[in-house]
Design an enzyme around this catalytic site. Structure first.
Site, PDB file in Angstrom:
ATOM      1  N   LYS A  71       0.805  -1.210  -0.001  1.00  0.00           N
ATOM      2  CA  LYS A  71      -0.017  -0.022   0.046  1.00  0.00           C
ATOM      3  C   LYS A  71       0.757   1.115  -0.075  1.00  0.00           C
ATOM      4  O   LYS A  71       0.337   2.201  -0.374  1.00  0.00           O
ATOM      5  CB  LYS A  71      -0.816  -0.105   1.332  1.00  0.00           C
ATOM      6  CG  LYS A  71      -1.798  -1.161   1.329  1.00  0.00           C
ATOM      7  CD  LYS A  71      -2.535  -0.932   2.800  1.00  0.00           C
ATOM      8  CE  LYS A  71      -2.993  -2.199   3.495  1.00  0.00           C
ATOM      9  NZ  LYS A  71      -3.418  -2.222   4.629  1.00  0.00           N
ATOM     10  N   GLU A  75       7.354   2.837  -6.351  1.00  0.00           N
ATOM     11  CA  GLU A  75       7.330   2.298  -4.999  1.00  0.00           C
ATOM     12  C   GLU A  75       7.663   3.335  -3.949  1.00  0.00           C
ATOM     13  O   GLU A  75       8.318   4.594  -4.399  1.00  0.00           O
ATOM     14  CB  GLU A  75       8.653   1.354  -4.859  1.00  0.00           C
ATOM     15  CG  GLU A  75       8.852   0.763  -3.559  1.00  0.00           C
ATOM     16  CD  GLU A  75       7.726  -0.238  -2.802  1.00  0.00           C
ATOM     17  OE1 GLU A  75       6.898   0.261  -2.564  1.00  0.00           O
ATOM     18  OE2 GLU A  75       7.879  -1.346  -3.055  1.00  0.00           O
ATOM     19  N   ASP A  76       7.402   3.274  -2.731  1.00  0.00           N
ATOM     20  CA  ASP A  76       7.655   4.409  -1.822  1.00  0.00           C
ATOM     21  C   ASP A  76       8.692   4.330  -1.309  1.00  0.00           C
ATOM     22  O   ASP A  76       9.532   5.231  -1.026  1.00  0.00           O
ATOM     23  CB  ASP A  76       6.612   4.335  -0.649  1.00  0.00           C
ATOM     24  CG  ASP A  76       6.627   2.857   0.055  1.00  0.00           C
ATOM     25  OD1 ASP A  76       6.442   1.826  -0.716  1.00  0.00           O
ATOM     26  OD2 ASP A  76       6.268   3.025   1.448  1.00  0.00           O
ATOM     27  N   ASP A 101      14.030  -0.906   0.999  1.00  0.00           N
ATOM     28  CA  ASP A 101      15.053  -0.957   1.924  1.00  0.00           C
ATOM     29  C   ASP A 101      15.825  -2.065   1.815  1.00  0.00           C
ATOM     30  O   ASP A 101      17.133  -1.967   1.287  1.00  0.00           O
ATOM     31  CB  ASP A 101      13.857  -1.397   2.967  1.00  0.00           C
ATOM     32  CG  ASP A 101      14.287  -1.217   4.427  1.00  0.00           C
ATOM     33  OD1 ASP A 101      15.533  -1.449   4.901  1.00  0.00           O
ATOM     34  OD2 ASP A 101      13.423  -0.922   5.363  1.00  0.00           O
ATOM     35  N   LYS A 123      16.898   3.639   1.002  1.00  0.00           N
ATOM     36  CA  LYS A 123      17.742   3.414   2.157  1.00  0.00           C
ATOM     37  C   LYS A 123      18.660   2.414   1.767  1.00  0.00           C
ATOM     38  O   LYS A 123      18.629   1.361   2.303  1.00  0.00           O
ATOM     39  CB  LYS A 123      16.556   2.749   3.196  1.00  0.00           C
ATOM     40  CG  LYS A 123      17.110   3.192   4.643  1.00  0.00           C
ATOM     41  CD  LYS A 123      16.220   2.430   5.723  1.00  0.00           C
ATOM     42  CE  LYS A 123      15.233   3.292   6.335  1.00  0.00           C
ATOM     43  NZ  LYS A 123      14.501   2.745   7.400  1.00  0.00           N
ATOM     44  N   PHE A 131      13.594   5.424  11.025  1.00  0.00           N
ATOM     45  CA  PHE A 131      12.183   4.959  10.914  1.00  0.00           C
ATOM     46  C   PHE A 131      11.168   5.941  10.350  1.00  0.00           C
ATOM     47  O   PHE A 131      10.863   6.947  11.239  1.00  0.00           O
ATOM     48  CB  PHE A 131      11.661   4.315  12.059  1.00  0.00           C
ATOM     49  CG  PHE A 131      10.536   3.052  11.794  1.00  0.00           C
ATOM     50  CD1 PHE A 131       9.557   3.492  11.119  1.00  0.00           C
ATOM     51  CD2 PHE A 131      10.616   1.940  12.291  1.00  0.00           C
ATOM     52  CE1 PHE A 131       8.578   2.719  10.889  1.00  0.00           C
ATOM     53  CE2 PHE A 131       9.780   0.963  12.016  1.00  0.00           C
ATOM     54  CZ  PHE A 131       8.461   1.511  11.377  1.00  0.00           C
ATOM     55  N   VAL A 132      11.044   6.049   8.832  1.00  0.00           N
ATOM     56  CA  VAL A 132       9.981   7.231   8.284  1.00  0.00           C
ATOM     57  C   VAL A 132       8.679   6.592   8.278  1.00  0.00           C
ATOM     58  O   VAL A 132       8.493   5.474   7.861  1.00  0.00           O
ATOM     59  CB  VAL A 132      10.701   7.535   7.109  1.00  0.00           C
ATOM     60  CG1 VAL A 132      12.008   8.280   7.622  1.00  0.00           C
ATOM     61  CG2 VAL A 132      11.073   6.404   6.232  1.00  0.00           C
ATOM     62  N   ARG A 187      -0.115   6.839   7.514  1.00  0.00           N
ATOM     63  CA  ARG A 187      -0.079   6.619   6.083  1.00  0.00           C
ATOM     64  C   ARG A 187      -0.663   8.182   5.561  1.00  0.00           C
ATOM     65  O   ARG A 187      -0.079   8.551   4.358  1.00  0.00           O
ATOM     66  CB  ARG A 187      -0.980   5.825   5.200  1.00  0.00           C
ATOM     67  CG  ARG A 187      -0.166   4.297   5.520  1.00  0.00           C
ATOM     68  CD  ARG A 187      -0.928   3.008   4.694  1.00  0.00           C
ATOM     69  NE  ARG A 187      -0.740   1.817   5.250  1.00  0.00           N
ATOM     70  CZ  ARG A 187       0.438   1.111   4.900  1.00  0.00           C
ATOM     71  NH1 ARG A 187       1.369   1.559   4.238  1.00  0.00           N
ATOM     72  NH2 ARG A 187       0.353  -0.279   5.249  1.00  0.00           N
TER      73      ARG A 187
HETATM   74  C1  PRP Z   1       7.576  -1.707   2.379  1.00  0.00           C
HETATM   75  C2  PRP Z   1       7.758  -0.757   0.801  1.00  0.00           C
HETATM   76  C3  PRP Z   1       8.442  -1.931   0.082  1.00  0.00           C
HETATM   77  C4  PRP Z   1       9.062  -2.818   1.079  1.00  0.00           C
HETATM   78  C5  PRP Z   1      10.371  -2.238   0.698  1.00  0.00           C
HETATM   79  O1  PRP Z   1       6.235  -2.177   2.180  1.00  0.00           O
HETATM   80  O2  PRP Z   1       6.406  -0.368   0.411  1.00  0.00           O
HETATM   81  O3  PRP Z   1       7.324  -2.568  -0.486  1.00  0.00           O
HETATM   82  O4  PRP Z   1       8.644  -2.763   2.216  1.00  0.00           O
HETATM   83  O5  PRP Z   1      11.212  -3.334   1.516  1.00  0.00           O
HETATM   84  P1  PRP Z   1      12.499  -4.000   1.156  1.00  0.00           P
HETATM   85  O6  PRP Z   1      13.220  -3.383   0.101  1.00  0.00           O
HETATM   86  O7  PRP Z   1      13.354  -4.594   2.385  1.00  0.00           O
HETATM   87  O8  PRP Z   1      11.752  -5.356   0.427  1.00  0.00           O
HETATM   88  P2  PRP Z   1       5.557  -3.171   3.405  1.00  0.00           P
HETATM   89  O9  PRP Z   1       5.759  -4.419   3.055  1.00  0.00           O
HETATM   90  O10 PRP Z   1       5.853  -2.261   4.599  1.00  0.00           O
HETATM   91  O11 PRP Z   1       4.057  -3.029   2.963  1.00  0.00           O
HETATM   92  P3  PRP Z   1       3.138  -1.565   2.746  1.00  0.00           P
HETATM   93  O12 PRP Z   1       3.383  -1.145   1.385  1.00  0.00           O
HETATM   94  O13 PRP Z   1       1.819  -2.176   2.623  1.00  0.00           O
HETATM   95  O14 PRP Z   1       3.295  -0.407   3.870  1.00  0.00           O
END
Ligand code: PRP
Length: 179
Positions: A42, A98-99, A102, A130, A151-152, A164
């Site tokens: 999301k 993507e947001d 990580d 990141k 942690f953002v 969100r």
């Molecule tokens: C977050 C973010 C990416 C992913 C990045 O999603 O939106 O999809 O983690 O992490 P990575 O590079 O370590 O794989 P999350 O699983 O938190 O779900 P969300 O988008 O619904 O918050």
């Protein structure tokens, strides 16, 4: 909610300015094509909406929702598709929106899946990068901001599904997740 946020990292004005720059870069890069923009739910919903409306080039919009299962806060292990794209990616120029990247695990897998399905090209656009947490060999093609290991939340990003809807990106106070 204000007390939960330690500091504002990127104001809504700064985000809008950067999103407009990214949109101009994408307009130039994809000129003459009709790309398929896929938002990864999301977290990307706000960035996705702002990015595609800032672009002059028409794009087809679609979404995918994936989850990763693994140890604690690091997304290692297995990727599960909870909602797939409606459109076929075969032969398409796909822009993954993507947001945050990580570890890179999520997008490394999504990119591989799209290429296996015959996408003509896969371009990765992330608002936040990141790199200090990266374990996969994955680099975004376009990124809004590089951040440290903090942690953002906000502008689509959550902690336990909260925050969100904030219009800015802030650093979450330690006291919130160390409770
Ligand atoms: C977050 C973010 C990416 C992913 C990045 O999603 O939106 O999809 O983690 O992490 P990575 O590079 O370590 O794989 P999350 O699983 O938190 O779900 P969300 O988008 O619904 O918050």
């Amino acid at each position: 909610m204000g007390a939960d946020i330690e500091s504002i990292l990127f104001s809504s004005e700064r985000i809008a300015e950067r999103v407009a720059q990214l949109a101009r870069s994408l307009d130039a890069a994809f000129q003459g094509t009709y790309p398929l923009a896929v938002g990864i739910l999301k977290g990307s919903f706000m960035f996705f909406a702002d990015l595609v409306r800032a672009m002059s080039l028409p794009v087809q919009t679609d979404f995918m929702c994936v989850s990763t299962y693994g140890s604690g806060t690091t997304s290692q292990g297995r990727l599960t598709i909870k909602k797939d794209t409606d459109a076929s990616v075969a032969g398409r120029d796909v822009i993954i929106v993507e947001d945050i990247i990580d570890s890179g695990f999520t997008l490394e897998n999504v990119r591989r899946i799209f290429l296996e399905r015959g996408a003509r090209s896969v371009t990765i656009v992330t608002l936040l990068d990141k790199p200090s947490r990266r374990t996969a060999a994955l680099q975004p093609d376009y990124r809004g901001f590089v951040i440290g290991d903090e942690f953002v939340v906000g502008y689509g990003l959550d902690y336990a599904e909260k925050y969100r809807s904030l219009p800015y990106i802030g650093v979450l106070s330690r006291s919130v997740y160390e409770k």
